[in-house]
Enzyme design. Structure first.
Site, PDB file in Angstrom:
ATOM      1  N   TYR A 282       0.877  -1.183   0.000  1.00  0.00           N
ATOM      2  CA  TYR A 282       0.000   0.000   0.000  1.00  0.00           C
ATOM      3  C   TYR A 282       0.908   1.225   0.000  1.00  0.00           C
ATOM      4  O   TYR A 282       0.942   2.007   0.953  1.00  0.00           O
ATOM      5  CB  TYR A 282      -0.917   0.006   1.224  1.00  0.00           C
ATOM      6  CG  TYR A 282      -1.932  -1.117   1.276  1.00  0.00           C
ATOM      7  CD1 TYR A 282      -2.359  -1.768   0.117  1.00  0.00           C
ATOM      8  CD2 TYR A 282      -2.495  -1.511   2.484  1.00  0.00           C
ATOM      9  CE1 TYR A 282      -3.304  -2.784   0.173  1.00  0.00           C
ATOM     10  CE2 TYR A 282      -3.447  -2.531   2.550  1.00  0.00           C
ATOM     11  CZ  TYR A 282      -3.846  -3.161   1.393  1.00  0.00           C
ATOM     12  OH  TYR A 282      -4.787  -4.154   1.460  1.00  0.00           O
TER      13      TYR A 282
HETATM   14  C1  LIG Z   1      -7.980  -2.662  -6.131  1.00  0.00           C
HETATM   15  C2  LIG Z   1      -6.804  -3.164  -5.350  1.00  0.00           C
HETATM   16  C3  LIG Z   1      -6.993  -4.202  -4.437  1.00  0.00           C
HETATM   17  C4  LIG Z   1      -5.922  -4.700  -3.699  1.00  0.00           C
HETATM   18  N1  LIG Z   1      -6.142  -5.727  -2.823  1.00  0.00           N
HETATM   19  C5  LIG Z   1      -5.106  -6.227  -2.115  1.00  0.00           C
HETATM   20  C6  LIG Z   1      -5.284  -7.318  -1.215  1.00  0.00           C
HETATM   21  O1  LIG Z   1      -6.380  -7.839  -1.056  1.00  0.00           O
HETATM   22  N2  LIG Z   1      -4.207  -7.774  -0.552  1.00  0.00           N
HETATM   23  C7  LIG Z   1      -2.968  -7.237  -0.709  1.00  0.00           C
HETATM   24  O2  LIG Z   1      -2.025  -7.730  -0.082  1.00  0.00           O
HETATM   25  N3  LIG Z   1      -2.771  -6.205  -1.547  1.00  0.00           N
HETATM   26  C8  LIG Z   1      -3.795  -5.697  -2.253  1.00  0.00           C
HETATM   27  N4  LIG Z   1      -3.585  -4.655  -3.109  1.00  0.00           N
HETATM   28  C9  LIG Z   1      -2.239  -4.088  -3.230  1.00  0.00           C
HETATM   29  C10 LIG Z   1      -1.389  -4.900  -4.189  1.00  0.00           C
HETATM   30  O3  LIG Z   1      -0.889  -6.037  -3.526  1.00  0.00           O
HETATM   31  C11 LIG Z   1      -0.206  -4.064  -4.683  1.00  0.00           C
HETATM   32  O4  LIG Z   1      -0.680  -2.914  -5.337  1.00  0.00           O
HETATM   33  C12 LIG Z   1       0.697  -4.876  -5.602  1.00  0.00           C
HETATM   34  O5  LIG Z   1       1.974  -4.293  -5.621  1.00  0.00           O
HETATM   35  C13 LIG Z   1       0.136  -4.971  -6.986  1.00  0.00           C
HETATM   36  O6  LIG Z   1       0.894  -5.772  -7.813  1.00  0.00           O
HETATM   37  P1  LIG Z   1       0.758  -5.543  -9.384  1.00  0.00           P
HETATM   38  O7  LIG Z   1       1.660  -6.500 -10.064  1.00  0.00           O
HETATM   39  O8  LIG Z   1      -0.668  -5.495  -9.777  1.00  0.00           O
HETATM   40  O9  LIG Z   1       1.280  -4.058  -9.469  1.00  0.00           O
HETATM   41  P2  LIG Z   1       2.378  -3.282 -10.355  1.00  0.00           P
HETATM   42  O10 LIG Z   1       1.917  -1.880 -10.318  1.00  0.00           O
HETATM   43  O11 LIG Z   1       2.578  -3.915 -11.668  1.00  0.00           O
HETATM   44  O12 LIG Z   1       3.690  -3.457  -9.481  1.00  0.00           O
HETATM   45  C14 LIG Z   1       3.816  -3.011  -8.152  1.00  0.00           C
HETATM   46  C15 LIG Z   1       5.303  -2.802  -7.828  1.00  0.00           C
HETATM   47  O13 LIG Z   1       6.033  -4.015  -8.035  1.00  0.00           O
HETATM   48  C16 LIG Z   1       6.967  -3.864  -9.116  1.00  0.00           C
HETATM   49  N5  LIG Z   1       6.853  -5.064  -9.949  1.00  0.00           N
HETATM   50  C17 LIG Z   1       5.766  -5.459 -10.650  1.00  0.00           C
HETATM   51  N6  LIG Z   1       5.999  -6.618 -11.251  1.00  0.00           N
HETATM   52  C18 LIG Z   1       7.260  -6.969 -10.929  1.00  0.00           C
HETATM   53  C19 LIG Z   1       8.073  -8.068 -11.282  1.00  0.00           C
HETATM   54  N7  LIG Z   1       7.620  -9.029 -12.078  1.00  0.00           N
HETATM   55  N8  LIG Z   1       9.340  -8.117 -10.799  1.00  0.00           N
HETATM   56  C20 LIG Z   1       9.806  -7.129  -9.988  1.00  0.00           C
HETATM   57  N9  LIG Z   1       9.062  -6.058  -9.632  1.00  0.00           N
HETATM   58  C21 LIG Z   1       7.809  -5.977 -10.102  1.00  0.00           C
HETATM   59  C22 LIG Z   1       6.541  -2.616  -9.843  1.00  0.00           C
HETATM   60  O14 LIG Z   1       7.610  -2.016 -10.525  1.00  0.00           O
HETATM   61  C23 LIG Z   1       5.979  -1.770  -8.730  1.00  0.00           C
HETATM   62  O15 LIG Z   1       7.024  -1.150  -8.018  1.00  0.00           O
HETATM   63  C24 LIG Z   1      -4.644  -4.142  -3.867  1.00  0.00           C
HETATM   64  C25 LIG Z   1      -4.461  -3.108  -4.775  1.00  0.00           C
HETATM   65  C26 LIG Z   1      -5.529  -2.605  -5.506  1.00  0.00           C
HETATM   66  C27 LIG Z   1      -5.304  -1.469  -6.457  1.00  0.00           C
END
Ligand SMILES: Cc1cc2nc3c(=O)[nH]c(=O)nc-3n(C[C@H](O)[C@H](O)[C@H](O)COP(=O)(O)OP(=O)(O)OC[C@H]3O[C@@H](n4cnc5c(N)ncnc54)[C@H](O)[C@@H]3O)c2cc1C
Ligand SMILES: *[C@@H]1O[C@H](CO)[C@@H](O)[C@H](O)[C@H]1NC(C)=O
Ligand SMILES: *[C@@H]1O[C@H](CO)[C@@H](O)[C@H](O)[C@H]1NC(C)=O
Ligand SMILES: *[C@@H]1O[C@H](CO)[C@@H](O)[C@H](O)[C@H]1NC(C)=O
Ligand SMILES: *[C@@H]1O[C@H](CO)[C@@H](O)[C@H](O)[C@H]1NC(C)=O
Ligand SMILES: *[C@@H]1O[C@H](CO)[C@@H](O)[C@H](O)[C@H]1NC(C)=O
Ligand SMILES: *[C@@H]1O[C@H](CO)[C@@H](O)[C@H](O)[C@H]1NC(C)=O
Ligand SMILES: *[C@@H]1O[C@H](CO)[C@@H](O)[C@H](O)[C@H]1NC(C)=O
Length: 534
Positions: A478
């Site tokens: 978050y």
């Molecule tokens: C609607 C919503 C609901 C959510 N619900 C939950 C929940 O129930 N539980 C919970 O724990 N969290 C929750 N989250 C938070 C979520 O875990 C984080 O936002 C998480 O980082 C999202 O991962 P992403 O791959 O979608 O994001 P991205 O925006 O793609 O990545 C997030 C971060 O990780 C880095 N990253 C992405 N992919 C990689 C990779 N393959 N290797 C290295 N670095 C990488 C990115 O550069 C960035 O810094 C929620 C978020 C939202 C918006």
């Protein structure tokens, strides 16, 4: 999976091509052209408008915005990437790292794009986005109860595939189906199974990562320090996660779901006060979140607070009711409030879908309307006093709070049994629940975004007296740049530790910085909240 020798061979081949690329690319003034030229020399299978998008390609804006969950970061004034690369094959990932280094561009790694501060899509320096959305295979092995999942898969796809493979298996990650596996597991990942099985990252048993040299490493070749760091140290500091190997967990064929809502007139304050004292001690098969927002209009005097006790029990209703009768009779849950369904269906239920919604919906990447929001997090070590709730409710009656919601998630159970240093995520025993503070606003209201952000800061400041402090614990998934940020990668370890480092990682921050210094001494993988060098 690559053996060390193949990784080394690939590495040597890349270095020699790299030498040719750098001498020619530096003669090209335009960094976009230089980057594409470098990629082309290395591997001709990149296809314009299919796996590489420049501002000239008609798909550029669609691809860019598709991967930005928080609409705050889609504005025209938000810095845009020179190129977006969407690899069609894992072998296309190392060249992206090498060419970004060669041309001196920042790299933003994107899996699901749900980063709260848009860090997977935005940089203040010239940059490219490496978007992994097409690398999303999921291989489930029911016999060993494990799976390999590529980073670009969303958690909903994972839950769907697991449910199809076995009705008694699941995975303890987030509630929202559209979150990307890559970023989610890199930051911890919790959901309705956390009291029974811990975090998603606690259940990772192997990973494949591309390091700063373009080598593909697995758990054995990366070593236990780096493997420790990638499971919860936050994405994008150590390399690019290609895929995770996870341990699946057992759930009953049917679980029981209920959500009961109580308003201020129905003793919501007394109930949420009591919830704080008991929810972390319930049977680990029961997870009961307490979620609140304002309901009714302030202008007409109808406004009140609704507290939603949103729950899932890993068992039948016949076992649940006696348990609630004993530990939380005041809530008054009756059989009619409860529905039995599969665990995968319960995820759809938690997202507002009916029991008739097909499970296939879990795979749909556009089920949640994307919105504008600002969020923060907290951890609570002792119950907030009853008298303090009135101040919270008063803030919720202010006009900026129309789209505000706060979620309390109970800890205890497995969360308290896992050591604080087992993985970088430090908030275990002693924490009775976590808080997520959110405020949403609409497109029309976005001209006044600052008012909503200011309201969020006011709420956070009010909570300050009642939650963990020194450090004020926060959850790296978050992300909240108000806690501090790297100055374009120039912030020292000590400065970072005094601000956001300790908030997110507490006693684990130093070990993270140690690993970072070993595996990325040039600080290539940096962003506003990346781990600094020691
Ligand atoms: C609607 C919503 C609901 C959510 N619900 C939950 C929940 O129930 N539980 C919970 O724990 N969290 C929750 N989250 C938070 C979520 O875990 C984080 O936002 C998480 O980082 C999202 O991962 P992403 O791959 O979608 O994001 P991205 O925006 O793609 O990545 C997030 C971060 O990780 C880095 N990253 C992405 N992919 C990689 C990779 N393959 N290797 C290295 N670095 C990488 C990115 O550069 C960035 O810094 C929620 C978020 C939202 C918006
Ligand atoms: C180029 O990409 C293809 C598939 O996209 C892959 O099979 C091949 O190994 C790559 N070649 C190099 C030199 O990276
Ligand atoms: C470019 O890609 C986008 C989306 O990937 C697609 O909608 C568009 O038709 C493509 N344009 C061309 C000219 O191929
Ligand atoms: C409100 O809830 C609290 C805590 O459960 C309880 O002690 C109290 O008796 C309830 N008050 C009323 C009026 O029901
Ligand atoms: C699970 O719940 C569904 C829906 O309530 C019901 O139809 C089904 O019989 C239950 N299955 C088991 C194995 O209890
Ligand atoms: C995915 O969900 C969106 C929004 O509800 C809907 O418009 C779309 O048709 C769904 N896609 C599929 C393939 O079901
Ligand atoms: C960061 O440090 C580098 C060299 O260490 C320097 O060139 C650059 O100007 C610094 N940037 C800022 C914003 O201080
Ligand atoms: C990366 O390459 C450099 C230079 O070849 C080498 O010194 C370093 O040890 C390598 N790093 C890793 C993590 O393998």
């Amino acid at each position: 999976m690559s053996t060390p020798s193949i990784a080394l061979l690939f590495h040597l081949v890349s270095i020699s091509i790299f030498a040719i690329a750098s001498s020619s690319s530096h003669r090209t003034a335009d960094p976009t052209e230089a980057f594409l030229k470098c990629l082309g020399l290395r591997n001709h299978s990149f296809v314009p408008n299919k796996s590489t998008y420049t501002r000239r390609d008609s798909g550029y804006s669609t691809i860019l915005n598709l991967g930005i969950n928080n609409l705050r970061f889609t504005s025209t004034s938000t810095p845009k990437p020179l190129v977006i690369v969407t690899p069609l094959d894992e072998s296309q990932v190392p060249p992206v790292v090498q060419c970004a280094k060669d041309v001196d561009l920042e790299i933003r790694i994107r899996s699901g794009g749900h980063d709260y501060e848009g860090l997977s899509s935005v940089s203040q320096l010239p940059f490219v986005i490496l978007d992994l959305m097409l690398l999303r295979s999921i291989d489930i092995d029911v016999a060993s109860r494990t799976a390999w999942v590529q980073s670009g898969a969303i958690v909903g796809e994972l839950y769907y595939k697991i449910a199809k493979a076995s009705p008694i298996l699941a995975f303890p990650a987030g509630v929202c189906p559209t979150i990307g596996i890559g970023g989610h597991l890199a930051g911890g990942a919790y959901g309705t199974l956390l009291r029974k099985y811990g975090l998603g990252a606690d259940n990772v048993i192997d990973a494949r990562i591309v390091d700063v040299n373009g080598s593909v490493l697995d758990r054995k070749t990366m070593g236990e320090d780096l493997f420790w760091a990638v499971r919860g140290g936050g994405g994008a500091s150590f390399g690019i996660i290609l895929s995770w190997k996870i341990k699946l967990v057992q759930v009953p064929k049917n679980v029981t779901v209920f959500t009961v809502t109580r308003t201020l007139q129905q003793n919501a304050t007394g109930l949420i006060y009591k919830w704080q004292n008991i929810a972390h001690k319930f049977d680990t098969n029961l997870l009961m979140r307490a979620i609140f927002n304002r309901i009714g209009a302030v202008e007409t005097g109808d406004a009140t607070i609704g507290v939603y006790f949103n729950s899932v029990f890993l068992g039948g209703v016949d076992k649940l009711l006696p348990l609630l009768k004993k530990s939380f009779p005041e809530l008054g849950v009756v059989k009619e409030d409860c529905t039995e369904m599969s665990w995968a269906q319960s995820i759809l239920n938690f997202n507002g879908f009916s029991i008739n919604e097909p499970l296939e919906t879990l795979q749909n990447r556009s089920i949640n309307p994307r919105r504008y929001f600002k969020a923060k997090s907290d951890y609570v070590t002792k119950p907030i006093p009853l008298s303090a709730f009135q101040g919270i409710w008063n803030l919720f009656f202010e006009k900026e709070a129309t789209g505000a919601v706060v979620i309390f998630t109970p800890y205890g159970g497995k969360m308290k049994d896992i050591s604080k240093s087992a993985i970088p995520f430090p908030y275990r025993s002693g924490n009775i629940y976590s808080i997520q503070h959110l405020v949403y606003w609409s497109e029309e209201e976005n001209a006044k975004a600052e008012n909503y952000i200011a309201w969020m800061r006011k709420l956070y400041s009010y909570f300050g007296a009642y939650v963990s402090n020194s450090p004020r614990a926060a959850y790296i998934n978050y992300k909240d740049l108000d806690l501090g940020q790297n100055n374009l990668g120039n912030t020292s370890y000590n400065e970072a530790n005094n601000r956001w480092g300790a908030d997110y990682f507490n006693g684990n921050f130093k070990r993270l910085a140690n690993v970072k210094t070993l595996v990325d001494p040039g600080n290539f993988f940096k962003n506003e909240l990346s781990i600094p060098l020691l």
